[in-house]
Design a protein around this motif. Structure first.
Motif, PDB file in Angstrom:
ATOM      1  N   PHE A  77       0.824  -1.209   0.000  1.00 56.23           N
ATOM      2  CA  PHE A  77       0.000   0.000   0.000  1.00 56.23           C
ATOM      3  C   PHE A  77       0.857   1.258   0.000  1.00 56.23           C
ATOM      4  N   GLY A  78       1.924   1.261   0.748  1.00 60.40           N
ATOM      5  CA  GLY A  78       2.786   2.433   0.800  1.00 60.40           C
ATOM      6  C   GLY A  78       3.468   2.721  -0.524  1.00 60.40           C
ATOM      7  N   TRP A  80       2.336   1.781  -3.405  1.00 61.95           N
ATOM      8  CA  TRP A  80       1.249   2.224  -4.294  1.00 61.95           C
ATOM      9  C   TRP A  80       0.960   3.704  -4.089  1.00 61.95           C
ATOM     10  N   ALA A  81       0.874   4.128  -2.828  1.00 60.95           N
ATOM     11  CA  ALA A  81       0.610   5.539  -2.535  1.00 60.95           C
ATOM     12  C   ALA A  81       1.745   6.428  -3.004  1.00 60.95           C
ATOM     13  N   SER A  87      -1.797  -0.606  -9.188  1.00 64.82           N
ATOM     14  CA  SER A  87      -3.035  -0.910  -8.454  1.00 64.82           C
ATOM     15  C   SER A  87      -3.505  -2.331  -8.718  1.00 64.82           C
ATOM     16  N   ILE A 223      -1.297   0.057   7.666  1.00 66.24           N
ATOM     17  CA  ILE A 223      -1.665   0.511   6.321  1.00 66.24           C
ATOM     18  C   ILE A 223      -1.843   2.023   6.285  1.00 66.24           C
ATOM     19  N   LEU A 227       0.364   4.523   4.000  1.00 63.92           N
ATOM     20  CA  LEU A 227      -0.242   5.442   3.038  1.00 63.92           C
ATOM     21  C   LEU A 227       0.237   6.866   3.276  1.00 63.92           C
ATOM     22  N   TRP A 231       2.486   9.169   0.546  1.00 65.26           N
ATOM     23  CA  TRP A 231       2.125  10.516   0.114  1.00 65.26           C
ATOM     24  C   TRP A 231       3.221  11.512   0.476  1.00 65.26           C
TER      25      TRP A 231
END
Length: 244
Positions: A77-78, A80-81, A87, A223, A227, A231
């Motif tokens: 998830f990190g 991906w962010a 995705s 998570i 995230l 960012w």
């Protein structure tokens, strides 16, 4: 690299992480089992912390070139962010990680059950994570939430920085593995250290009870922390010219 190979790499990698880390906590941390305070053979917190770091360090070099060696849903998830991960691969990666962790948890239980007198009981049976009465040090829900979120965020910042295209190549496994060791040194007394939802799930499903009832926190906090890190790194820390 085909997704199927990535799936297998993540499954094997997460299996190794849980077997090495949780296995050391269950099988070796308190050895000898009848009087762990007398004999120096037991690993203790320091040994378990090193075991987690070493399993990650070894897997970075074993499967990093295949799947990126996430072996942790929060890492997926990190990344991906942070714009480093597709995705469409999130669900397959997370599925592989959880399956590998659950298999490893079963192997640990099987091996531990080979010792006469072994029972699954107590606050952190089979190296589960918890808060309140299930925290090794009796830490509260809020303390557990904060430590898991903050440490997961910094873990991802280390990963994102160490794997940045501008970072020295070939050395990422060292700071990443050492950061996981440090994270465990800080937080084993608080939550028994998760920062990895798959690791928490892999042993909780074999214990049940409070371990499963409190498992949601060890998905949510890592998570969310990851995230935030994704960012922050992509928008505030990374070199804009280096990003596609």
């Amino acid at each position: 690299m085909p997704l199927g190979k990535k799936f297998l790499a993540e499954l094997f990698g997460t299996f190794w992480l849980v077997l090495g880390g949780c296995g050391s906590a269950v099988l070796a941390a308190n050895f000898p089992y009848d009087n762990p305070g007398v004999n120096p053979l037991g690993l203790g917190f320091l040994g378990v912390s090193l075991a987690f770091g070493l399993t990650l360090l070894t897997m970075v070099y074993a499967i990093g070139h295949i799947s990126g060696c996430h072996i942790n849903p929060a890492v997926s998830f990190g990344l991906w962010a942070g714009g480093r991960f597709k995705s469409r691969e999130l669900i397959p990666y997370i599925a592989a990680q959880v399956i590998g962790a659950v298999i490893a948890g079963g192997v640990i239980k099987l091996v531990a059950s080979g010792r006469p007198g072994f029972v699954i009981e107590g606050a952190n049976a089979l190296a589960t994570n918890g808060y309140g009465a299930n925290s090794p040090g009796g830490y509260s829900f809020v303390a557990a939430l904060v430590i898991e979120l903050v440490l997961s965020m910094f873990f991802l910042l280390v990963i994102l920085g160490a794997t940045d295209r501008l970072a020295p190549s070939g050395f990422a496994g060292v700071p990443i593995g050492l950061s996981l060791t440090l994270i465990h040194l800080i937080s084993i007394p608080v939550t028994n250290t998760s920062v990895n939802p798959a690791r928490s799930t892999g042993v909780a499903v074999w214990v049940g009870g409070d371990a499963m009832a409190q498992l949601w926190l060890f998905w949510l906090a890592p998570i969310v922390g990851a995230l935030i890190a994704g960012w922050v790194y992509s928008n505030l820390l990374s070199e804009k010219e280096a990003r596609a």
